[in-house]
Design a protein around this motif. Structure first.
Motif, PDB file in Angstrom:
ATOM      1  N   PRO A 187      41.608  38.773  46.468  1.00  0.00           N
ATOM      2  CA  PRO A 187      41.741  37.325  46.677  1.00  0.00           C
ATOM      3  C   PRO A 187      40.749  36.782  47.695  1.00  0.00           C
ATOM      4  N   ASN A 231      45.819  35.000  53.895  1.00  0.00           N
ATOM      5  CA  ASN A 231      44.375  34.781  53.767  1.00  0.00           C
ATOM      6  C   ASN A 231      44.001  33.340  54.083  1.00  0.00           C
ATOM      7  N   THR A 243      46.570  38.568  40.426  1.00  0.00           N
ATOM      8  CA  THR A 243      46.710  40.029  40.470  1.00  0.00           C
ATOM      9  C   THR A 243      47.262  40.532  39.142  1.00  0.00           C
ATOM     10  N   GLU A 268      47.588  34.396  44.374  1.00  0.00           N
ATOM     11  CA  GLU A 268      47.368  35.834  44.560  1.00  0.00           C
ATOM     12  C   GLU A 268      48.268  36.644  43.638  1.00  0.00           C
ATOM     13  N   THR A 269      49.529  36.222  43.558  1.00  0.00           N
ATOM     14  CA  THR A 269      50.472  36.922  42.677  1.00  0.00           C
ATOM     15  C   THR A 269      50.059  36.797  41.218  1.00  0.00           C
ATOM     16  N   TYR A 282      42.323  42.664  41.449  1.00  0.00           N
ATOM     17  CA  TYR A 282      41.950  41.347  41.965  1.00  0.00           C
ATOM     18  C   TYR A 282      41.865  41.387  43.484  1.00  0.00           C
ATOM     19  N   SER A 330      50.582  33.201  51.891  1.00  0.00           N
ATOM     20  CA  SER A 330      49.405  34.052  51.991  1.00  0.00           C
ATOM     21  C   SER A 330      48.969  34.181  53.446  1.00  0.00           C
TER      22      SER A 330
END
Length: 274
Positions: free
Chosen positions: A95, A11, A82, A78-79, A93, A9
């Motif tokens: 994140p 993020n 989502t 995240e995957t 979604y 990620s």
């Protein structure tokens, strides 16, 4: 957990090179923070042996490994979320960011430190994690294994999921007008739902789990139950002070989410039995 080749990620906000960062507690923070402290109501010094360390300059290979692990796990959340938001909720979604720090840092919800443990701040939609907590989890609390550490991140992301679907703001409003005991009871339901949502995440991490991973997560859930932590700190467990649930409750709700993989089965607020 199989993380080789998994997307990392972006993020991630790494504050570990910058030191402490001042501890300011805003009025908003006092009302809104989820207080995702694994050590609420216990003697944290007895568990942490002095707390975290402030890093300056370059990070060691072990510290870099912790950051890479966190970015990989966050990427899997995240995957997974989502897909779940699309398939189960019919929504998109967005994140959260994960702030990595050492020792102490600041957030809109108040000061973050190694003593508070990981927590999610709805005011800035970021999760905060002192990566030294991974060592505390294994060495002090006896929750070993990479998926035990992954569960910690997944739990904080689950609070973001609650924020995204509107549950967290509703509970925070109720807590503002509730007594301390009533507020604690609401927080327990919120925490157990996050455990269940962590189980939903685990169910949907396709092809990445290894034998023993779920046992590691279940053990971690038991090791951070309020009754276990209060007993470990030399106190008689006081149920009216619980804010996260018992070891049995935390592991059971995680297992429930894992068994079904369905967000709708995580309704702790409608459950008669916690």
């Amino acid at each position: 957990m199989k993380l080789r080749g998994v997307r990392r990620s972006r993020n991630i906000e790494d504050r570990r090179r910058s030191g402490g960062g001042g501890l300011k507690i805003s009025g908003l923070g006092l009302l809104a923070v989820l207080a995702i402290s694994y050590f609420t109501g216990v003697d944290v010094t007895a568990l942490l042996d002095g707390g975290g360390t402030t890093y300056e300059g370059e990070l060691t290979p072990a510290e870099e490994k912790s950051a890479d692990f966190s970015a990989a796990v966050l990427g899997t959340t995240e995957t997974v979320w989502t897909g779940i938001f699309r398939d189960q909720l019919g929504e998109a979604y967005v994140p959260p960011k994960l702030v990595l720090f050492s020792g102490a840092t600041a957030s809109p919800c108040g000061g973050a430190s190694g003593a508070t443990g990981p927590f999610y701040c709805p005011a800035d939609e970021k999760a905060y994690l002192d990566t030294a907590f991974f060592a505390t989890l294994q060495q002090q609390l006896g929750a070993k294994g990479d998926f035990a550490a992954a569960y910690v991140i997944a739990h904080e992301v689950a609070h973001h999921v609650q924020n995204e679907i509107g549950i967290l703001p509703q509970v925070n409003r109720l807590r503002q007008s509730a007594s301390q005991v009533e507020s604690n009871a609401l927080t327990v339901r919120l925490e157990l739902q996050a455990d269940c949502l962590s189980g939903v995440y685990a169910r949907n991490v396709e092809g990445l789990l290894e034998p023993g991973d779920i046992d590691e997560a279940l053990n971690a859930a038991r090791r951070i139950g309020d009754d276990y932590l209060q007993s470990r700190a030399g106190r008689v467990p006081q149920p009216h002070t619980f804010t996260h649930g018992t070891s049995e409750q935390r592991s059971r709700w995680f297992a429930r989410g894992f068994e079904t993989g369905d967000v709708n089965d995580c309704d702790t607020f409608g459950a008669e039995r916690l």
